[in-house]
Design a protein around this motif. Structure first.
Motif, PDB file in Angstrom:
ATOM      1  N   ARG A  90       1.534   6.405  -7.192  1.00 17.82           N
ATOM      2  CA  ARG A  90       0.372   6.852  -7.952  1.00 17.82           C
ATOM      3  C   ARG A  90      -0.644   7.666  -7.165  1.00 17.82           C
ATOM      4  O   ARG A  90      -1.696   8.002  -7.694  1.00 17.82           O
ATOM      5  CB  ARG A  90      -0.344   5.637  -8.544  1.00 17.82           C
ATOM      6  N   ALA A  91      -0.369   7.935  -5.901  1.00 15.99           N
ATOM      7  CA  ALA A  91      -1.301   8.661  -5.023  1.00 15.99           C
ATOM      8  C   ALA A  91      -2.640   7.937  -4.919  1.00 15.99           C
ATOM      9  O   ALA A  91      -3.685   8.553  -4.775  1.00 15.99           O
ATOM     10  CB  ALA A  91      -1.493  10.104  -5.469  1.00 15.99           C
ATOM     11  N   GLU A 107     -10.789   1.367  -1.991  1.00  8.83           N
ATOM     12  CA  GLU A 107      -9.815   2.086  -2.810  1.00  8.83           C
ATOM     13  C   GLU A 107      -9.789   3.545  -2.386  1.00  8.83           C
ATOM     14  O   GLU A 107     -10.831   4.158  -2.220  1.00  8.83           O
ATOM     15  CB  GLU A 107     -10.188   1.984  -4.283  1.00  8.83           C
ATOM     16  N   ILE A 108      -8.562   4.086  -2.215  1.00  5.61           N
ATOM     17  CA  ILE A 108      -8.430   5.503  -1.897  1.00  5.61           C
ATOM     18  C   ILE A 108      -7.567   6.160  -2.967  1.00  5.61           C
ATOM     19  O   ILE A 108      -6.699   5.521  -3.556  1.00  5.61           O
ATOM     20  CB  ILE A 108      -7.821   5.745  -0.497  1.00  5.61           C
ATOM     21  N   ASN A 150       0.820  -1.206   0.000  1.00  7.66           N
ATOM     22  CA  ASN A 150       0.000   0.000   0.000  1.00  7.66           C
ATOM     23  C   ASN A 150       0.858   1.261   0.000  1.00  7.66           C
ATOM     24  O   ASN A 150       0.572   2.209  -0.733  1.00  7.66           O
ATOM     25  CB  ASN A 150      -0.927   0.023   1.212  1.00  7.66           C
ATOM     26  N   ILE A 151       1.887   1.257   0.802  1.00 10.11           N
ATOM     27  CA  ILE A 151       2.780   2.414   0.881  1.00 10.11           C
ATOM     28  C   ILE A 151       3.454   2.641  -0.461  1.00 10.11           C
ATOM     29  O   ILE A 151       3.500   3.767  -0.975  1.00 10.11           O
ATOM     30  CB  ILE A 151       3.813   2.224   2.007  1.00 10.11           C
ATOM     31  N   ARG A 152       3.949   1.583  -1.061  1.00 10.80           N
ATOM     32  CA  ARG A 152       4.624   1.674  -2.361  1.00 10.80           C
ATOM     33  C   ARG A 152       3.670   2.187  -3.439  1.00 10.80           C
ATOM     34  O   ARG A 152       4.004   3.113  -4.193  1.00 10.80           O
ATOM     35  CB  ARG A 152       5.186   0.302  -2.728  1.00 10.80           C
ATOM     36  N   ASP A 153       2.473   1.621  -3.514  1.00  3.94           N
ATOM     37  CA  ASP A 153       1.482   2.070  -4.502  1.00  3.94           C
ATOM     38  C   ASP A 153       1.100   3.529  -4.294  1.00  3.94           C
ATOM     39  O   ASP A 153       0.980   4.297  -5.249  1.00  3.94           O
ATOM     40  CB  ASP A 153       0.211   1.217  -4.434  1.00  3.94           C
ATOM     41  N   PHE A 154       0.900   3.913  -3.036  1.00  3.65           N
ATOM     42  CA  PHE A 154       0.467   5.279  -2.753  1.00  3.65           C
ATOM     43  C   PHE A 154       1.561   6.286  -3.096  1.00  3.65           C
ATOM     44  O   PHE A 154       1.272   7.364  -3.609  1.00  3.65           O
ATOM     45  CB  PHE A 154       0.042   5.413  -1.285  1.00  3.65           C
TER      46      PHE A 154
END
Length: 88
Positions: A62-63, A82-83, A55-59
């Protein structure tokens, strides 16, 4: 103004959605994100999700990210949350 969108999805259909805003200039982006996720969880009557490395990596990239049942300690009535940051 910071705004974060949240959607609960079940079988490819959005069952819940909300947008949380934060106009504070004293908070860091991380504080705004964590606060908005907590507010979304409260609005959807869920516990706050656990942030895993994925989650940290994705956020960071790509925010946006999504939380599955692996991120919650209780069973979910949907497939994932999904956020996404929609405005900064």
């Amino acid at each position: 103004m910071f705004r974060l969108s949240g959607k609960c999805v079940r079988h490819t259909k959005i069952v819940l959605s909300a947008v949380i805003g934060d106009e504070s200039s004293e908070k860091s982006r991380t504080e705004k994100v964590l606060g908005a996720v907590t507010a979304l969880a409260a609005e959807f009557d869920l516990p706050s999700p656990l942030w895993l490395e994925k989650n940290i990596r994705d956020f960071k990239r790509r925010a946006r990210t999504h939380f599955t049942s692996d991120n919650f300690l209780e069973p979910l009535p949907f497939d994932y949350l999904e956020i996404e940051v929609i405005e900064e």
